[in-house]
Design a protein around this motif. Structure first.
Motif, PDB file in Angstrom:
ATOM      1  N   SER A 111      33.386  30.590  48.081  1.00  0.00           N
ATOM      2  CA  SER A 111      33.772  31.930  47.652  1.00  0.00           C
ATOM      3  C   SER A 111      35.245  32.194  47.959  1.00  0.00           C
ATOM      4  O   SER A 111      35.838  31.543  48.833  1.00  0.00           O
ATOM      5  CB  SER A 111      32.900  32.982  48.341  1.00  0.00           C
ATOM      6  OG  SER A 111      33.091  32.944  49.730  1.00  0.00           O
ATOM      7  N   MET A 112      35.818  33.130  47.200  1.00  0.00           N
ATOM      8  CA  MET A 112      37.196  33.563  47.392  1.00  0.00           C
ATOM      9  C   MET A 112      37.313  35.021  46.996  1.00  0.00           C
ATOM     10  O   MET A 112      36.571  35.496  46.129  1.00  0.00           O
ATOM     11  CB  MET A 112      38.158  32.751  46.509  1.00  0.00           C
ATOM     12  CG  MET A 112      38.297  31.298  46.848  1.00  0.00           C
ATOM     13  SD  MET A 112      39.464  30.474  45.747  1.00  0.00           S
ATOM     14  CE  MET A 112      40.975  31.334  46.137  1.00  0.00           C
ATOM     15  N   ASP A 113      38.268  35.705  47.621  1.00  0.00           N
ATOM     16  CA  ASP A 113      38.599  37.065  47.249  1.00  0.00           C
ATOM     17  C   ASP A 113      40.012  37.104  46.687  1.00  0.00           C
ATOM     18  O   ASP A 113      40.863  36.285  47.046  1.00  0.00           O
ATOM     19  CB  ASP A 113      38.522  38.009  48.453  1.00  0.00           C
ATOM     20  CG  ASP A 113      37.097  38.235  48.916  1.00  0.00           C
ATOM     21  OD1 ASP A 113      36.920  38.660  50.065  1.00  0.00           O
ATOM     22  OD2 ASP A 113      36.165  37.972  48.127  1.00  0.00           O
ATOM     23  N   CYS A 114      40.263  38.071  45.811  1.00  0.00           N
ATOM     24  CA  CYS A 114      41.595  38.241  45.240  1.00  0.00           C
ATOM     25  C   CYS A 114      41.805  39.725  44.969  1.00  0.00           C
ATOM     26  O   CYS A 114      40.878  40.413  44.525  1.00  0.00           O
ATOM     27  CB  CYS A 114      41.724  37.431  43.953  1.00  0.00           C
ATOM     28  SG  CYS A 114      43.313  37.604  43.116  1.00  0.00           S
ATOM     29  N   ALA A 115      43.023  40.200  45.230  1.00  0.00           N
ATOM     30  CA  ALA A 115      43.336  41.592  44.935  1.00  0.00           C
ATOM     31  C   ALA A 115      43.647  41.745  43.453  1.00  0.00           C
ATOM     32  O   ALA A 115      44.297  40.887  42.834  1.00  0.00           O
ATOM     33  CB  ALA A 115      44.520  42.044  45.782  1.00  0.00           C
ATOM     34  N   GLU A 116      43.186  42.843  42.897  1.00  0.00           N
ATOM     35  CA  GLU A 116      43.428  43.132  41.485  1.00  0.00           C
ATOM     36  C   GLU A 116      44.932  43.128  41.197  1.00  0.00           C
ATOM     37  O   GLU A 116      45.721  43.692  41.954  1.00  0.00           O
ATOM     38  CB  GLU A 116      42.833  44.492  41.132  1.00  0.00           C
ATOM     39  CG  GLU A 116      42.852  44.831  39.664  1.00  0.00           C
ATOM     40  CD  GLU A 116      42.221  46.178  39.367  1.00  0.00           C
ATOM     41  OE1 GLU A 116      42.093  47.004  40.298  1.00  0.00           O
ATOM     42  OE2 GLU A 116      41.846  46.411  38.201  1.00  0.00           O
ATOM     43  N   GLY A 117      45.315  42.478  40.095  1.00  0.00           N
ATOM     44  CA  GLY A 117      46.716  42.403  39.717  1.00  0.00           C
ATOM     45  C   GLY A 117      47.462  41.210  40.289  1.00  0.00           C
ATOM     46  O   GLY A 117      48.551  40.883  39.815  1.00  0.00           O
ATOM     47  N   HIS A 143      47.073  37.283  36.532  1.00  0.00           N
ATOM     48  CA  HIS A 143      46.966  38.694  36.915  1.00  0.00           C
ATOM     49  C   HIS A 143      45.482  39.067  36.899  1.00  0.00           C
ATOM     50  O   HIS A 143      44.974  39.536  35.890  1.00  0.00           O
ATOM     51  CB  HIS A 143      47.748  39.581  35.952  1.00  0.00           C
ATOM     52  CG  HIS A 143      49.189  39.198  35.807  1.00  0.00           C
ATOM     53  ND1 HIS A 143      50.125  39.429  36.786  1.00  0.00           N
ATOM     54  CD2 HIS A 143      49.836  38.559  34.808  1.00  0.00           C
ATOM     55  CE1 HIS A 143      51.299  38.972  36.387  1.00  0.00           C
ATOM     56  NE2 HIS A 143      51.153  38.432  35.199  1.00  0.00           N
ATOM     57  N   ALA A 144      44.800  38.817  37.997  1.00  0.00           N
ATOM     58  CA  ALA A 144      43.350  38.994  38.030  1.00  0.00           C
ATOM     59  C   ALA A 144      42.970  40.469  37.840  1.00  0.00           C
ATOM     60  O   ALA A 144      43.628  41.382  38.365  1.00  0.00           O
ATOM     61  CB  ALA A 144      42.789  38.483  39.349  1.00  0.00           C
ATOM     62  N   THR A 145      41.904  40.676  37.077  1.00  0.00           N
ATOM     63  CA  THR A 145      41.338  42.008  36.898  1.00  0.00           C
ATOM     64  C   THR A 145      39.908  42.010  37.425  1.00  0.00           C
ATOM     65  O   THR A 145      39.325  40.953  37.702  1.00  0.00           O
ATOM     66  CB  THR A 145      41.321  42.425  35.421  1.00  0.00           C
ATOM     67  OG1 THR A 145      40.346  41.629  34.723  1.00  0.00           O
ATOM     68  CG2 THR A 145      42.690  42.213  34.769  1.00  0.00           C
ATOM     69  N   LEU A 146      39.331  43.202  37.527  1.00  0.00           N
ATOM     70  CA  LEU A 146      37.965  43.311  38.039  1.00  0.00           C
ATOM     71  C   LEU A 146      36.996  42.528  37.155  1.00  0.00           C
ATOM     72  O   LEU A 146      35.988  41.994  37.641  1.00  0.00           O
ATOM     73  CB  LEU A 146      37.548  44.781  38.116  1.00  0.00           C
ATOM     74  CG  LEU A 146      38.375  45.673  39.042  1.00  0.00           C
ATOM     75  CD1 LEU A 146      37.865  47.109  39.004  1.00  0.00           C
ATOM     76  CD2 LEU A 146      38.391  45.144  40.469  1.00  0.00           C
ATOM     77  N   THR A 161      32.796  28.278  42.577  1.00  0.00           N
ATOM     78  CA  THR A 161      33.435  29.233  43.499  1.00  0.00           C
ATOM     79  C   THR A 161      33.140  30.634  43.003  1.00  0.00           C
ATOM     80  O   THR A 161      33.444  30.965  41.856  1.00  0.00           O
ATOM     81  CB  THR A 161      34.956  29.029  43.548  1.00  0.00           C
ATOM     82  OG1 THR A 161      35.252  27.754  44.092  1.00  0.00           O
ATOM     83  CG2 THR A 161      35.612  30.117  44.405  1.00  0.00           C
ATOM     84  N   GLU A 162      32.591  31.447  43.874  1.00  0.00           N
ATOM     85  CA  GLU A 162      32.348  32.841  43.527  1.00  0.00           C
ATOM     86  C   GLU A 162      33.612  33.640  43.825  1.00  0.00           C
ATOM     87  O   GLU A 162      33.979  33.858  44.982  1.00  0.00           O
ATOM     88  CB  GLU A 162      31.168  33.397  44.311  1.00  0.00           C
ATOM     89  CG  GLU A 162      30.754  34.789  43.871  1.00  0.00           C
ATOM     90  CD  GLU A 162      29.391  35.187  44.406  1.00  0.00           C
ATOM     91  OE1 GLU A 162      28.800  34.416  45.181  1.00  0.00           O
ATOM     92  OE2 GLU A 162      28.919  36.268  44.024  1.00  0.00           O
ATOM     93  N   LEU A 163      34.304  34.074  42.781  1.00  0.00           N
ATOM     94  CA  LEU A 163      35.536  34.836  42.915  1.00  0.00           C
ATOM     95  C   LEU A 163      35.228  36.327  42.844  1.00  0.00           C
ATOM     96  O   LEU A 163      34.608  36.780  41.870  1.00  0.00           O
ATOM     97  CB  LEU A 163      36.533  34.466  41.829  1.00  0.00           C
ATOM     98  CG  LEU A 163      37.829  35.287  41.796  1.00  0.00           C
ATOM     99  CD1 LEU A 163      38.689  34.962  43.023  1.00  0.00           C
ATOM    100  CD2 LEU A 163      38.614  35.039  40.516  1.00  0.00           C
ATOM    101  N   SER A 164      35.661  37.051  43.851  1.00  0.00           N
ATOM    102  CA  SER A 164      35.516  38.508  43.845  1.00  0.00           C
ATOM    103  C   SER A 164      36.908  39.123  43.750  1.00  0.00           C
ATOM    104  O   SER A 164      37.736  38.915  44.651  1.00  0.00           O
ATOM    105  CB  SER A 164      34.819  38.986  45.120  1.00  0.00           C
ATOM    106  OG  SER A 164      33.510  38.502  45.191  1.00  0.00           O
ATOM    107  N   VAL A 165      37.154  39.858  42.683  1.00  0.00           N
ATOM    108  CA  VAL A 165      38.416  40.561  42.521  1.00  0.00           C
ATOM    109  C   VAL A 165      38.198  41.993  42.993  1.00  0.00           C
ATOM    110  O   VAL A 165      37.311  42.700  42.499  1.00  0.00           O
ATOM    111  CB  VAL A 165      38.896  40.539  41.058  1.00  0.00           C
ATOM    112  CG1 VAL A 165      40.231  41.268  40.922  1.00  0.00           C
ATOM    113  CG2 VAL A 165      39.021  39.102  40.577  1.00  0.00           C
ATOM    114  N   LYS A 166      39.018  42.407  43.946  1.00  0.00           N
ATOM    115  CA  LYS A 166      38.812  43.707  44.581  1.00  0.00           C
ATOM    116  C   LYS A 166      39.955  44.659  44.232  1.00  0.00           C
ATOM    117  O   LYS A 166      41.109  44.228  44.138  1.00  0.00           O
ATOM    118  CB  LYS A 166      38.714  43.524  46.089  1.00  0.00           C
ATOM    119  CG  LYS A 166      37.544  42.620  46.502  1.00  0.00           C
ATOM    120  CD  LYS A 166      37.434  42.487  47.990  1.00  0.00           C
ATOM    121  CE  LYS A 166      36.317  41.525  48.385  1.00  0.00           C
ATOM    122  NZ  LYS A 166      34.993  41.962  47.907  1.00  0.00           N
ATOM    123  N   PRO A 167      39.631  45.948  44.052  1.00  0.00           N
ATOM    124  CA  PRO A 167      40.670  46.932  43.707  1.00  0.00           C
ATOM    125  C   PRO A 167      41.669  47.110  44.842  1.00  0.00           C
ATOM    126  O   PRO A 167      41.394  46.851  45.986  1.00  0.00           O
ATOM    127  CB  PRO A 167      39.887  48.221  43.461  1.00  0.00           C
ATOM    128  CG  PRO A 167      38.473  47.928  43.703  1.00  0.00           C
ATOM    129  CD  PRO A 167      38.295  46.506  44.101  1.00  0.00           C
TER     130      PRO A 167
END
Lengths: 111, 114
Positions: free
Chosen positions: B9-15, B77-80, B108-114
């Motif tokens: 898994s990974m996290d990414c901030a929106e934009g 530019h990741a979006t939700l 990989t479970e990618l979660s894009v967070k606001p």
């Protein structure tokens, strides 16, 4: 362009019953695939058709699963009899060259 | 068995850019690297593929190392709506006019967070 169509979207059956899934690939696509996706895992290829001939069915449990692709277009996947461990999403895909296009899948629950 | 290794898994901030790594140290010279993603309750969707050179399309960029033992998928530019499971796949090449087989790993479970 219409995508890969599958039906039904959801099916609930009891163990030892039979079930069939239908797939209509993208028009003109010669190659058709059936995948099984168990919750939390990636899809696993069950069978691959080229036109109406089988290319690869090495992962198909042939004692209970069968598939056909009559006339090289639509395809059906059958399970008879179903077991609890067959609960999964069954995905159909088709391809012409490099890219596989997937349908929305059929979610099967075996009770 | 899948021939690739990806983080669970990974996290990414929106934009921001999302960089998803993949190891494929046993890749053969004629095998391609493919990326697919699967949004919840949908079928997998093709993103991009490459052999040796870096590739870019409207969805993403694919960077393959010179020794081809690893690659990175970049969503600039990741979006939700990019929240999904991303699969890196080493593809058995097609034979003649027969489509090549895809062997999926865990992804990989990618979660894009606001």
């Amino acid at each position: 362009e219409a995508g890969v169509a599958q039906s039904p979207r959801y099916k609930i059956i009891e163990k030892r019953q039979s079930v069939a899934f239908w797939c209509n690939p993208i028009s003109g696509h010669a190659t058709l695939y059936w995948y099984q996706q168990i919750l939390g895992q990636g899809p696993k290829l069950l069978i691959q058709f080229q036109n109406n001939g089988v290319v690869d069915d090495s992962q198909l449990p042939k004692d209970r699963f069968s598939a056909e692709r009559l006339k090289g277009v639509d395809s059906t996947l059958k399970i008879q009899p179903a077991k609890l461990e067959d609960s999964a999403v069954y995905l159909c895909a088709s391809s012409q060259e490099n890219e596989q296009f997937f349908g929305p899948g059929t979610r099967l629950t075996v009770l | 068995d899948a021939k690739t290794t990806q983080p669970t898994s990974m996290d990414c901030a929106e934009g921001r850019a999302a960089n998803l790594p993949c190891n494929h140290s046993t890749i053969s010279g004629n095998e391609y690297v493919y990326w697919y993603r699967q949004i919840h309750s949908q079928g997998p969707q093709y993103i991009i593929h490459g052999l040796k050179n870096n590739e870019t399309n409207e969805m993403a960029s694919l960077i393959i190392t010179e020794d081809r033992k690893s690659s990175t998928l970049i969503l600039p530019h990741a979006t939700l709506r990019d929240t999904a499971v991303y699969y890196c796949i080493v593809r058995v090449p097609p034979r003649g006019n027969q489509g090549g087989k895809l062997i999926f790993g865990q992804g990989t479970e990618l979660s894009v967070k606001p």
